[in-house]
Design a protein around this motif. Structure first.
Motif, mmCIF file in Angstrom:
data_model
loop_
_atom_site.group_PDB
_atom_site.id
_atom_site.type_symbol
_atom_site.label_atom_id
_atom_site.label_comp_id
_atom_site.label_asym_id
_atom_site.label_seq_id
_atom_site.Cartn_x
_atom_site.Cartn_y
_atom_site.Cartn_z
ATOM 1 N N CYS A 1 2.475 -1.378 -7.974
ATOM 2 C CA CYS A 1 1.446 -0.614 -6.977
ATOM 3 C C CYS A 1 2.437 -0.019 -5.836
ATOM 4 O O CYS A 1 2.148 1.273 -5.408
ATOM 5 C CB CYS A 1 0.206 -0.929 -6.551
ATOM 6 S SG CYS A 1 -1.005 -1.552 -7.898
ATOM 7 N N SER A 2 3.282 -0.902 -5.359
ATOM 8 C CA SER A 2 4.110 -0.455 -3.945
ATOM 9 C C SER A 2 5.003 0.604 -4.455
ATOM 10 O O SER A 2 5.201 1.651 -3.774
ATOM 11 C CB SER A 2 4.636 -1.579 -3.499
ATOM 12 O OG SER A 2 3.938 -2.481 -3.070
ATOM 13 N N VAL A 3 5.699 0.441 -5.607
ATOM 14 C CA VAL A 3 6.721 1.400 -6.256
ATOM 15 C C VAL A 3 5.949 2.556 -6.510
ATOM 16 O O VAL A 3 6.481 3.908 -6.122
ATOM 17 C CB VAL A 3 7.458 0.842 -7.349
ATOM 18 C CG1 VAL A 3 8.226 1.967 -8.167
ATOM 19 C CG2 VAL A 3 8.334 -0.125 -7.096
ATOM 20 N N ALA A 4 4.857 2.632 -7.222
ATOM 21 C CA ALA A 4 3.968 3.872 -7.586
ATOM 22 C C ALA A 4 3.567 4.501 -6.403
ATOM 23 O O ALA A 4 3.774 5.790 -6.124
ATOM 24 C CB ALA A 4 2.878 3.705 -8.482
ATOM 25 N N LEU A 5 3.031 3.789 -5.226
ATOM 26 C CA LEU A 5 2.677 4.330 -4.112
ATOM 27 C C LEU A 5 3.728 5.134 -3.347
ATOM 28 O O LEU A 5 3.673 6.313 -2.996
ATOM 29 C CB LEU A 5 1.988 3.298 -3.045
ATOM 30 C CG LEU A 5 1.486 3.941 -1.869
ATOM 31 C CD1 LEU A 5 0.418 4.740 -1.831
ATOM 32 C CD2 LEU A 5 0.944 2.708 -0.966
ATOM 33 N N VAL A 6 5.220 4.457 -3.192
ATOM 34 C CA VAL A 6 6.091 5.065 -2.555
ATOM 35 C C VAL A 6 6.537 6.264 -3.107
ATOM 36 O O VAL A 6 6.878 7.323 -2.809
ATOM 37 C CB VAL A 6 7.292 4.072 -2.384
ATOM 38 C CG1 VAL A 6 8.572 4.734 -2.062
ATOM 39 C CG2 VAL A 6 6.981 2.947 -1.475
ATOM 40 N N ALA A 7 6.724 6.160 -4.679
ATOM 41 C CA ALA A 7 7.092 7.299 -5.463
ATOM 42 C C ALA A 7 6.179 8.544 -5.316
ATOM 43 O O ALA A 7 6.498 9.935 -5.181
ATOM 44 C CB ALA A 7 7.203 6.989 -6.913
ATOM 45 N N PRO B 1 -2.360 -2.085 -3.617
ATOM 46 C CA PRO B 1 -3.206 -2.036 -4.856
ATOM 47 C C PRO B 1 -4.586 -1.579 -4.283
ATOM 48 O O PRO B 1 -5.261 -0.920 -5.077
ATOM 49 C CB PRO B 1 -3.314 -3.357 -5.164
ATOM 50 C CG PRO B 1 -2.075 -4.062 -4.701
ATOM 51 C CD PRO B 1 -1.404 -3.493 -3.515
ATOM 52 N N TYR B 2 -5.097 -1.984 -2.979
ATOM 53 C CA TYR B 2 -6.235 -1.307 -2.449
ATOM 54 C C TYR B 2 -6.214 -0.004 -1.889
ATOM 55 O O TYR B 2 -7.244 0.647 -2.328
ATOM 56 C CB TYR B 2 -6.533 -2.296 -1.292
ATOM 57 C CG TYR B 2 -6.598 -3.721 -1.866
ATOM 58 C CD1 TYR B 2 -7.861 -4.344 -2.411
ATOM 59 C CD2 TYR B 2 -5.761 -4.657 -1.686
ATOM 60 C CE1 TYR B 2 -8.189 -5.493 -2.661
ATOM 61 C CE2 TYR B 2 -5.622 -6.106 -2.275
ATOM 62 C CZ TYR B 2 -7.046 -6.423 -2.494
ATOM 63 O OH TYR B 2 -7.246 -7.777 -2.942
#
Length: 419
Positions: A324-330, A16-17
């Motif tokens: 946020c983790s899923v979005a960041l990895v994608a 998230p950060y």
């Protein structure tokens, strides 16, 4: 499975950060013109040095990306003192790394990192300014004068362009720049977390100075960005590393790698390079010793660490962290695929060898690529130029001769040869 759990725990804690930091980075890139920076950085005194440090601290530039930017500022009228201050402050921290530091290491580290970056930048800049004022006829040397601008000019762009550019830069180009180092940092931190015994650093007998010297010896030759160093430092603290020693890694690792030193020496002079290195190393160790030995400081830093990193267990994961983790990895996958797709596309376009190919060594991010591309494009006789970061290749079309292109790239701080 233990490795996977440790990796996901750190990713969920940071994501998230990182997303917030990337958004702010995009806003800075799209809405703040680079020429505005250079306007206030022409002097050698305190005002220009302070301004350069304050400008550099929030910028999300890694140690390789900051080099062409700083030398471009020098070309635009910034003094050597202000350029040095900018060079010291910028790679140590940034909006993305500050937010990620808070998430993984607590508020004391998140506050102290930019403060330490500011102080070391001021000291380095003022020392260089004193030397600069004593030099007769000080002006930019050939390397400095030949550096092309590295940032997009945003003065005349529409609001729609700025918004699109905010997200393109923040969540695509930034991920191309630091994605590899972020993943590498998380992987290294995962292995440290799982493999090292909890009392590993007790073998040094609690001697912070010895440990700091070991960290400096390891950090200076290697490359690690400000964000990628965070999970490594957090994992080492889980194994007993003192907060002061962790701070040395966070400061020296991103700012004082060997590649940066060589380019600083070439662009701003060998004397400036030694001042740059000494200020970063001594400043990092000085702040580290304060954290470790001032009464109550060590305890404050340790107690403020998120619980999962102090005790080594995985906390519950919120829906926000997961999203946020899923979005960041994608987005990371899209950025990496886009980077290598462009590389394949450029190679296929030049199958008939209509463009000259030059191998360029030393490019680490899109800021480097942009610097090389703009520099070559400024040469007389160049009709078209495209630089591929993934393969380290510059494709040049026009009547310009090979030596002129190679000399230009070398002047920018990189190595080049005809393929």
């Amino acid at each position: 499975m233990e490795y996977v759990r440790a990796f996901l725990a750190m990713l969920n804690e940071m994501s998230p950060y990182l997303m917030l930091g990337f958004l702010i980075a995009g806003v800075l890139h799209a809405f703040v013109p680079e020429r505005l920076y250079a306007r206030y950085l022409s002097g050698t005194g305190l005002r220009s040095v302070v301004t350069a440090a304050l400008v550099g601290i929030p910028l999300p530039l890694c140690s390789c990306g900051v080099l062409p930017t700083a030398v471009s500022l020098r070309k635009s009228g910034a003094s050597r003192a202000a350029s040095t201050s900018f060079l010291i402050a910028t790679p140590q921290t940034g909006v993305d790394s500050i937010s990620a530091t808070y998430s993984m290491m607590g508020w004391p580290f998140a506050v102290l990192r930019p403060v330490a970056a500011l102080v070391t930048a001021l000291v380095g800049g003022l020392i260089v300014g004193m030397v600069e004022r004593r030099m007769e006829g000080d002006g930019c040397d050939s390397a400095e004068c030949e550096v092309a601008e590295t940032a997009t000019t945003v003065e005349d762009k529409t609001l729609r362009w700025r918004i699109v550019e905010t997200f393109r830069y923040g969540f695509y180009e930034m991920l191309q720049n630091i994605g590899k180092w972020l993943v590498l940092g998380l992987v290294i931190a995962t292995f440290i977390t799982v493999l090292l015994p909890d009392d590993f650093f007790s073998r040094f007998g609690g001697n912070s100075v010895v440990t700091m010297l070991v960290i400096v010896a390891v950090a200076v030759p290697m490359y690690v960005c400000a964000t990628g160093s965070i999970p490594i430092a957090a994992a080492l603290m889980m194994k007993g590393l003192s907060p002061g020693c962790a701070l040395v890694l966070l400061m020296a690792g991103p700012a004082a790698n060997m590649a940066s030193m060589l380019v600083v020496g070439k662009a701003l002079g060998r004397q400036t390079m030694w001042i740059y290195l000494a200020v970063i190393v001594l400043g990092a160790m000085g702040f580290g010793l304060l954290v470790d030995y001032l009464p109550g400081m060590r305890e404050t830093f340790v107690s403020a660490m998120p619980e999962m990193h102090v005790h080594g267990h995985v906390m519950g994961v919120s829906a926000l962290n997961t999203v946020c983790s899923v979005a960041l990895v994608a987005m990371l996958v899209v950025a990496i695929v886009g980077k290598y797709y462009k590389s394949i596309k450029l190679m296929s376009k030049n199958t008939a060898k209509t463009m000259k190919e030059f191998e360029v060594k030393g490019m680490m991010c899109n800021h480097c690529r942009s610097s090389v591309e703009r520099g070559i494009a400024s040469l007389e006789g160049v009709e078209k130029v495209e630089v591929d970061l993934a393969s380290g290749t510059a494709y040049v079309e026009g009547t310009v001769d090979d030596k002129t292109v190679i000399d230009k790239v070398v002047a920018l701080g990189y190595e080049a040869c005809r393929k």
